[in-house]
Design an enzyme around this catalytic site. Structure first.
Site, PDB file in Angstrom:
ATOM      1  N   GLU A   1       0.822  -1.220   0.000  1.00 25.05           N
ATOM      2  CA  GLU A   1       0.000   0.000   0.000  1.00 25.05           C
ATOM      3  C   GLU A   1       0.852   1.265   0.000  1.00 25.05           C
ATOM      4  O   GLU A   1       0.517   2.255  -0.667  1.00 25.05           O
ATOM      5  CB  GLU A   1      -0.926  -0.010   1.215  1.00 25.05           C
TER       6      GLU A   1
ATOM      7  N   SER B   1      -7.581   1.654  -2.620  1.00 27.35           N
ATOM      8  CA  SER B   1      -6.321   0.943  -2.858  1.00 27.35           C
ATOM      9  C   SER B   1      -6.636  -0.424  -3.435  1.00 27.35           C
ATOM     10  O   SER B   1      -7.581  -1.098  -3.018  1.00 27.35           O
ATOM     11  CB  SER B   1      -5.552   0.783  -1.546  1.00 27.35           C
TER      12      SER B   1
ATOM     13  N   GLU C   1     -16.456 -10.710   2.972  1.00 30.72           N
ATOM     14  CA  GLU C   1     -15.246 -10.548   2.165  1.00 30.72           C
ATOM     15  C   GLU C   1     -14.747 -11.892   1.657  1.00 30.72           C
ATOM     16  O   GLU C   1     -14.335 -12.018   0.494  1.00 30.72           O
ATOM     17  CB  GLU C   1     -14.148  -9.879   2.999  1.00 30.72           C
TER      18      GLU C   1
ATOM     19  N   CYS D   1     -11.379  -1.784  14.222  1.00 30.60           N
ATOM     20  CA  CYS D   1     -11.640  -3.215  14.418  1.00 30.60           C
ATOM     21  C   CYS D   1     -11.781  -3.596  15.885  1.00 30.60           C
ATOM     22  O   CYS D   1     -12.424  -4.593  16.205  1.00 30.60           O
ATOM     23  CB  CYS D   1     -10.519  -4.034  13.795  1.00 30.60           C
TER      24      CYS D   1
ATOM     25  N   GLU E   1       2.039   1.787  -3.427  1.00 29.47           N
ATOM     26  CA  GLU E   1       0.949   2.284  -4.268  1.00 29.47           C
ATOM     27  C   GLU E   1       0.689   3.768  -4.001  1.00 29.47           C
ATOM     28  O   GLU E   1       0.461   4.550  -4.934  1.00 29.47           O
ATOM     29  CB  GLU E   1      -0.323   1.466  -4.003  1.00 29.47           C
TER      30      GLU E   1
ATOM     31  N   LYS F   1     -16.066  -9.616   7.444  1.00 34.52           N
ATOM     32  CA  LYS F   1     -15.000 -10.458   6.902  1.00 34.52           C
ATOM     33  C   LYS F   1     -15.561 -11.760   6.345  1.00 34.52           C
ATOM     34  O   LYS F   1     -14.959 -12.381   5.459  1.00 34.52           O
ATOM     35  CB  LYS F   1     -13.942 -10.742   7.974  1.00 34.52           C
TER      36      LYS F   1
ATOM     37  N   GLU G   1     -13.916 -12.041  -6.382  1.00 42.48           N
ATOM     38  CA  GLU G   1     -12.637 -11.433  -6.782  1.00 42.48           C
ATOM     39  C   GLU G   1     -11.466 -11.977  -5.957  1.00 42.48           C
ATOM     40  O   GLU G   1     -10.308 -11.876  -6.374  1.00 42.48           O
ATOM     41  CB  GLU G   1     -12.685  -9.908  -6.605  1.00 42.48           C
TER      42      GLU G   1
ATOM     43  N   CYS H   1      -8.838  -2.128   3.540  1.00 37.60           N
ATOM     44  CA  CYS H   1      -8.777  -3.356   4.347  1.00 37.60           C
ATOM     45  C   CYS H   1     -10.071  -3.621   5.115  1.00 37.60           C
ATOM     46  O   CYS H   1     -10.259  -4.709   5.644  1.00 37.60           O
ATOM     47  CB  CYS H   1      -7.597  -3.304   5.309  1.00 37.60           C
TER      48      CYS H   1
END
Length: 576
Positions: free
Chosen positions: A279, A318, A360, A498, A282, A357, A365, A298
């Protein structure tokens, strides 16, 4: 100095700040008043009617959650008449609630049970009036027969999560709390953050339970089951076992997971270090000439929010996968290529503070990077089920090479942590040396929206941090209107990040969330290495397996894409 008033509660005089409700004052004084609808800082309540008190001179009982203290007020919180009214109200609530305590996921954290014990109700032999509604099974599971219509989910989803999945419909016994137009939760633009589950006082809202699937995988002789755990799990897993919130429990957590039968135990913090390395690279590339602002990616609740409500910001996200997904992809590909373990034999289980999560892990993907996700709560239930005494377990280390981490990785679990970790690495790389500054105080703290400017090697980087999606909504509107300019911003869907995730132990009050955050910051300070790119195991994995940072192989395994998803408009059209 704030104005004060003198009041009397249960015969004792107190001088307190004016402008507070009776309930707020009593909570601070340690005087218990039962309530099922009040949420500090979110909703004043006024729905359940359990918090009634007697106020001298008043013609009727007063609800403590909405009645402000006044000078000279005399309050009684526990008279026989008050107890009788509360018991009657509670029995009416309970009559509309399916009672199955022995098998309910909420177990000892159920607020219904706490109130029943306080009111002295010996059992639940009350004539039932509830309508045995169909359970809405999704990642967030809704059991209407356990709903007490407190409307906490309505308030938290509308005011904190900024989505508004739930509403209050109808009157009297026919009233319901549910998504509009009888939609299933899965048919709404729910971002699966889980805050409704955390705030629900009963078992009406729970997370999808994957414990049996995980146990079946562990028992399958043809599978190798690797488990990893997130940063904020280590400062919360002790709570269900009587351990103080915020105590870092890595050693016992590793030991507990091995006792459950996992073949290898890894630390998602390694994935967090990996995320930061990719990251930060990037970010630097985008600053030199790319799409700005760049946003962290994230938090799956946040990503889901962007895809559904602000698709124009998708290019800002990102492309880095989350630490969970990065570690999963790395584990499966590394084990296949370096250790010769067939990819189809490997099962990756992630223990997360987050219900999103689970969503996710199902994203196409991500190509099966993670097979199952257990929340912190699910893991605690599993340990109790097998009578594993967590507090007495020995300290053990996570397996190499995915068990070592830096201080930057561990603060991923608190709001502002991803931003701070990325700045530590980006600062070194932009300045061409070792940037001495480690703590970026401006992005820390529990304020829901924070802005800062960081000068690194002559490059002025404007950053922003938001936690809760209502704060994210405000930030995105400010960016769109040109009110603020930022180059890099972080969003976490849950209060505090979190550490306050939708899969964390209940209760998850502001004070408990703060202690969990302190635990992660303390862990960061204790680490010898506090910058992700300095982790020797990260360096080795690039040299041995991934190749160049941001190179072809790293990009293929560690990056992802996003796409526009249905919002409310499409959901409601489908309902009609």
């Amino acid at each position: 100095m704030a104005e004060t008033v003198t009041i009397k509660i249960n015969g004792t005089d107190y001088t307190v700040e004016s402008g507070q409700t009776i309930l707020e004052v009593c909570k601070k004084l340690g005087i218990y008043i039962p309530t099922l609808c009040f949420m500090e800082g979110v909703s004043e309540g006024g729905h359940c009617g359990l918090c009634v008190v007697e106020v001298k001179g008043a013609r009727a009982f007063q609800r403590a959650c909405v009645t402000e203290v006044r000078d000279g007020m005399e309050i009684e919180t526990n008279t026989p008449a008050v107890r009788e009214v509360r018991k009657t109200v509670f029995e009416m609530i309970l009559a509309d609630h399916r009672v199955e305590c022995p098998v309910c996921k909420r177990d000892e954290t159920c607020e219904i049970r706490k109130v029943a014990k306080y009111l002295g109700i010996p059992d639940f032999k009350i004539d039932s009036l509830y309508a045995d509604g169909e359970i809405d099974d999704f990642i967030i599971s809704r059991d209407p027969a356990k709903c007490v219509k407190c409307q906490r989910c309505v308030n938290v989803c509308g005011l904190i999560s900024g989505v508004g999945v739930y509403g209050f419909f109808g009157k009297g016994h026919e009233a319901t709390v549910a998504p509009p137009e009888s939609l299933s939760i899965s048919d709404t633009p729910c971002v699966v953050c889980g805050q409704c589950v955390v705030k629900c006082p009963t078992g009406a809202l729970t997370e999808m339970d994957d414990t049996e699937k995980v146990l079946n995988a562990i028992d399958d002789p043809d599978k190798l089951v690797f488990v990893s755990f997130a940063p904020s799990v280590r400062v919360a897993i002790g709570e269900p076992f009587g351990i103080e919130p915020g105590k870092v429990m890595v050693g016992k957590l590793v030991s507990a997971l091995r006792k459950l039968g996992f073949d290898r135990v890894y630390d998602v913090n390694f994935g967090a270090d990996l995320t930061i390395v990719e990251e930060a690279r990037e970010l630097i590339e985008r600053i030199k000439g790319g799409v700005l602002p760049m946003a962290t990616s994230c938090c799956p609740g946040w990503v889901n929010f962007v895809e559904r409500f602000y698709p124009e910001f998708i290019p800002c996200l990102s492309s880095c996968k989350s630490p969970q997904a990065m570690l999963g992809a790395l584990v499966k590909s590394y084990m296949a290529e370096i250790e010769g373990i067939p990819k189809e034999k490997i099962i990756h289980v992630a223990v997360m503070p987050c219900t999103a999560k689970k969503y996710e892990a199902s994203r196409p993907e991500l190509d099966g990077d993670t097979d199952f996700v257990l929340t912190t709560r699910e893991l605690a239930r599993l340990l109790k089920r097998f009578d594993i005494n967590f507090a007495e377990l020995p300290e053990e280390e996570a397996d190499k090479p995915f068990g070592e981490y830096t201080g930057a990785a561990t603060i991923f679990g608190v709001t502002g942590g991803v931003m701070e970790a990325a700045l530590r690495t980006a600062a070194d790389w932009l300045s061409g040396g070792s940037f001495e500054r480690l703590e970026f105080a401006a992005v820390r703290g529990m304020k829901d929206l924070k802005f800062a400017e960081v000068d690194i090697g002559g490059v002025n980087i404007k950053v922003a941090v938001a936690h809760t999606l209502s704060a994210a909504d405000k930030l995105l509107r400010m960016i769109k209107s040109g009110e603020v300019e930022v180059h890099f911003f972080e969003v976490m869907a849950c209060p505090g990040g979190c550490v306050g995730g939708g899969g964390q132990p209940i209760p998850s009050t502001a004070e408990i969330v703060r202690k969990r955050a302190e635990g992660l910051y303390n862990d960061d300070e204790r680490r010898v290495l506090r910058k992700s790119h300095e982790n020797p195991y990260i360096k080795a994995i690039y040299e041995k397996f991934l190749g160049a940072i941001g190179g072809e192989k790293a990009h293929r395994l560690l990056h992802t894409t996003y796409g526009k998803r249905p919002s409310w408009e499409k959901a409601l059209k489908r309902a009609v």
